[in-house]
Design a protein around this motif. Structure first.
Motif, PDB file in Angstrom:
ATOM      1  N   THR A 148       5.168  14.945 -10.279  1.00 59.04           N
ATOM      2  CA  THR A 148       6.376  14.316 -12.265  1.00 59.04           C
ATOM      3  C   THR A 148       5.591  14.828 -13.263  1.00 59.04           C
ATOM      4  OG1 THR A 148       6.187  12.341 -12.055  1.00 59.04           O
ATOM      5  CG2 THR A 148       8.064  13.779 -10.373  1.00 59.04           C
ATOM      6  N   GLY A 149       5.207  14.245 -13.411  1.00 58.80           N
ATOM      7  CA  GLY A 149       4.123  13.923 -14.824  1.00 58.80           C
ATOM      8  C   GLY A 149       4.782  12.530 -15.661  1.00 58.80           C
ATOM      9  N   ARG A 150       4.983  11.843 -14.970  1.00 58.18           N
ATOM     10  CA  ARG A 150       5.509  10.365 -15.240  1.00 58.18           C
ATOM     11  C   ARG A 150       4.271   9.871 -15.402  1.00 58.18           C
ATOM     12  NH1 ARG A 150      11.453  10.207 -16.354  1.00 58.18           N
ATOM     13  NH2 ARG A 150      11.189   7.958 -16.049  1.00 58.18           N
ATOM     14  N   GLU A 151       4.447   8.867 -16.306  1.00 61.87           N
ATOM     15  CA  GLU A 151       3.158   7.680 -16.130  1.00 61.87           C
ATOM     16  C   GLU A 151       3.832   6.747 -14.991  1.00 61.87           C
ATOM     17  OE1 GLU A 151       1.178   6.910 -17.985  1.00 61.87           O
ATOM     18  OE2 GLU A 151       1.385   9.226 -19.162  1.00 61.87           O
ATOM     19  N   PRO A 152       2.740   6.166 -14.418  1.00 62.54           N
ATOM     20  CA  PRO A 152       2.564   5.380 -12.626  1.00 62.54           C
ATOM     21  C   PRO A 152       3.156   4.449 -13.354  1.00 62.54           C
ATOM     22  CG  PRO A 152       0.482   6.286 -13.211  1.00 62.54           C
ATOM     23  CD  PRO A 152       1.291   6.598 -14.105  1.00 62.54           C
ATOM     24  N   ASP A 153       2.789   3.968 -14.309  1.00 63.55           N
ATOM     25  CA  ASP A 153       3.495   2.207 -15.007  1.00 63.55           C
ATOM     26  C   ASP A 153       5.367   2.399 -14.382  1.00 63.55           C
ATOM     27  OD1 ASP A 153       1.375   0.412 -14.186  1.00 63.55           O
ATOM     28  OD2 ASP A 153       1.086   0.667 -17.438  1.00 63.55           O
ATOM     29  N   ARG A 154       5.185   3.808 -14.639  1.00 66.99           N
ATOM     30  CA  ARG A 154       7.352   3.806 -15.646  1.00 66.99           C
ATOM     31  C   ARG A 154       7.072   4.286 -14.967  1.00 66.99           C
ATOM     32  NH1 ARG A 154      10.015   6.595 -19.812  1.00 66.99           N
ATOM     33  NH2 ARG A 154      11.874   6.283 -19.117  1.00 66.99           N
ATOM     34  N   VAL A 155       6.680   5.682 -13.058  1.00 73.11           N
ATOM     35  CA  VAL A 155       7.074   5.741 -11.953  1.00 73.11           C
ATOM     36  C   VAL A 155       7.509   4.104 -10.933  1.00 73.11           C
ATOM     37  CG1 VAL A 155       6.356   6.021  -9.408  1.00 73.11           C
ATOM     38  CG2 VAL A 155       5.743   7.552 -12.145  1.00 73.11           C
ATOM     39  N   ARG A 156       6.472   2.717 -10.889  1.00 73.56           N
ATOM     40  CA  ARG A 156       6.080   1.558 -10.865  1.00 73.56           C
ATOM     41  C   ARG A 156       7.686   0.835 -11.171  1.00 73.56           C
ATOM     42  NH1 ARG A 156       0.850   1.696 -12.297  1.00 73.56           N
ATOM     43  NH2 ARG A 156      -0.451   2.414 -10.260  1.00 73.56           N
ATOM     44  N   SER A 172       0.724  -1.332  -0.335  1.00 70.06           N
ATOM     45  CA  SER A 172       0.100   0.127  -0.285  1.00 70.06           C
ATOM     46  C   SER A 172       1.300   1.399   0.072  1.00 70.06           C
ATOM     47  CB  SER A 172      -0.907  -0.197   1.090  1.00 70.06           C
ATOM     48  OG  SER A 172      -1.921   1.232   1.176  1.00 70.06           O
ATOM     49  N   ARG A 173       2.385   1.252   0.987  1.00 66.54           N
ATOM     50  CA  ARG A 173       2.778   2.071   0.453  1.00 66.54           C
ATOM     51  C   ARG A 173       2.896   2.072  -0.557  1.00 66.54           C
ATOM     52  NH1 ARG A 173       5.556   1.835   6.512  1.00 66.54           N
ATOM     53  NH2 ARG A 173       4.075   1.860   7.994  1.00 66.54           N
ATOM     54  N   ARG A 174       4.256   1.512  -0.902  1.00 69.04           N
ATOM     55  CA  ARG A 174       4.417   1.715  -2.651  1.00 69.04           C
ATOM     56  C   ARG A 174       3.685   2.139  -3.506  1.00 69.04           C
ATOM     57  NH1 ARG A 174       7.144  -3.410  -5.872  1.00 69.04           N
ATOM     58  NH2 ARG A 174       7.745  -1.761  -7.706  1.00 69.04           N
ATOM     59  N   GLN A 185       0.979   4.292  -2.900  1.00 66.02           N
ATOM     60  CA  GLN A 185       0.847   5.354  -2.477  1.00 66.02           C
ATOM     61  C   GLN A 185       1.889   6.345  -3.006  1.00 66.02           C
ATOM     62  OE1 GLN A 185       1.538   6.728   1.633  1.00 66.02           O
ATOM     63  NE2 GLN A 185      -0.692   7.655   1.463  1.00 66.02           N
ATOM     64  N   MET A 186       3.333   5.772  -2.844  1.00 65.37           N
ATOM     65  CA  MET A 186       4.537   6.749  -3.204  1.00 65.37           C
ATOM     66  C   MET A 186       4.460   6.528  -5.010  1.00 65.37           C
ATOM     67  SD  MET A 186       8.611   5.941  -2.472  1.00 65.37           S
ATOM     68  CE  MET A 186       8.447   6.248  -1.105  1.00 65.37           C
ATOM     69  N   ALA A 187       4.042   5.822  -5.015  1.00 63.09           N
ATOM     70  CA  ALA A 187       4.054   5.736  -6.461  1.00 63.09           C
ATOM     71  C   ALA A 187       3.021   6.236  -7.590  1.00 63.09           C
ATOM     72  CB  ALA A 187       4.652   4.059  -6.655  1.00 63.09           C
ATOM     73  N   GLY A 188       2.123   6.941  -6.220  1.00 65.06           N
ATOM     74  CA  GLY A 188       0.762   7.666  -6.775  1.00 65.06           C
ATOM     75  C   GLY A 188       1.468   9.253  -6.801  1.00 65.06           C
ATOM     76  N   LEU A 189       1.862   9.388  -5.427  1.00 63.63           N
ATOM     77  CA  LEU A 189       1.715  10.553  -5.425  1.00 63.63           C
ATOM     78  C   LEU A 189       3.171  11.426  -6.380  1.00 63.63           C
ATOM     79  CD1 LEU A 189       2.266  10.809  -1.652  1.00 63.63           C
ATOM     80  CD2 LEU A 189       0.899  12.102  -2.665  1.00 63.63           C
ATOM     81  N   LEU A 190       4.522  10.122  -6.752  1.00 59.81           N
ATOM     82  CA  LEU A 190       5.759  10.654  -7.878  1.00 59.81           C
ATOM     83  C   LEU A 190       5.289  10.875  -8.782  1.00 59.81           C
ATOM     84  CD1 LEU A 190       8.415   8.429  -6.294  1.00 59.81           C
ATOM     85  CD2 LEU A 190       8.134  11.042  -6.447  1.00 59.81           C
ATOM     86  N   ALA A 191       3.850  10.174  -9.627  1.00 63.98           N
ATOM     87  CA  ALA A 191       3.531  10.273 -11.476  1.00 63.98           C
ATOM     88  C   ALA A 191       2.676  11.948 -10.889  1.00 63.98           C
ATOM     89  CB  ALA A 191       2.767   9.141 -10.961  1.00 63.98           C
TER      90      ALA A 191
END
Length: 205
Positions: free
Chosen positions: A165-173, A152-154, A156-162
């Motif tokens: 930063t404007g990057r695609e969530p899958d790329r951030v993950r 869940s934390r991971r 959440q972090m991916a969602g906030l960074l996406a």
């Protein structure tokens, strides 16, 4: 049991006026410059300090920017409290990486107001997935709960960074699947900061 974070005593100087020596703490000058310094692991105490300073500075001047200076390895639990406080300010929160911003501290760096997120030339940003705090304890069924919390934390972090930063969530993950160390220009390319500030000597040329 959580180990306390290491805290250094702040540097102190002495000012002499009219023959009288007075101790000076450089941190006392930060509020006047509307600077909040995150220079320690992001634990509950550091988060409470930062939020209290945000509230005080916002109340003092609701329309003037607050600058968050980041030099932190991050931490496992307190990021969302500081992040949400930044997002609810009536003034803009500018961010500046002055050393390193790792893990959850990188999220706070990216969460600054658009166009006001900066890094110094020697800064390093480490994109790292969150971890749980301390060793795991409890009943045999608890590891499943810990694993769900970590996922869940991971996410959440991916969602906030996406979001910031404007990057695609899958790329951030995918980036969070391993440690990704970025220099200042790399952080700019990944949308974590908007600008790398030039050294003073270079800016004067």
């Amino acid at each position: 049991m959580t180990a306390p974070s290491a805290r250094r005593l702040p540097p102190r100087f002495t000012s002499r006026r009219a023959g009288e020596a007075r101790p000076l703490d450089p941190h006392d000058r930060l509020p006047g410059a509307r600077i909040v310094l995150l220079g320690a692991p992001l634990d509950d105490a550091a988060a409470q300090d930062a939020i209290a300073r945000f509230v005080h500075l916002e109340h003092a001047a609701p329309t003037e920017d607050i600058a968050l200076y980041v030099n932190s390895p991050g931490g496992p639990t307190a990021m969302t409290a500081v992040h949400d406080a930044m997002q609810t300010l009536t003034c803009d929160a500018a961010t500046l990486c002055v050393g390193r911003a790792a893990s959850t501290a990188a999220v706070l760096l990216a969460a600054g107001a658009p166009g006001k997120r900066h890094a110094l030339p020697g800064a390093r940003v480490v994109r790292r997935q969150p971890s749980l705090e301390g060793p795991l304890h409890g009943r045999p069924v608890d590891p499943d709960a810990h694993a769900r919390e970590l996922l869940s934390r991971r996410e959440q972090m991916a969602g906030l960074l996406a979001r910031h930063t404007g990057r695609e969530p899958d790329r951030v993950r995918a980036d969070l699947a391993r440690d990704l160390v970025l220099d200042a220009t790399g952080a700019q390319a990944h949308g974590i900061v908007d600008e790398v500030l030039a050294a003073r000597g270079e800016a004067d040329r």
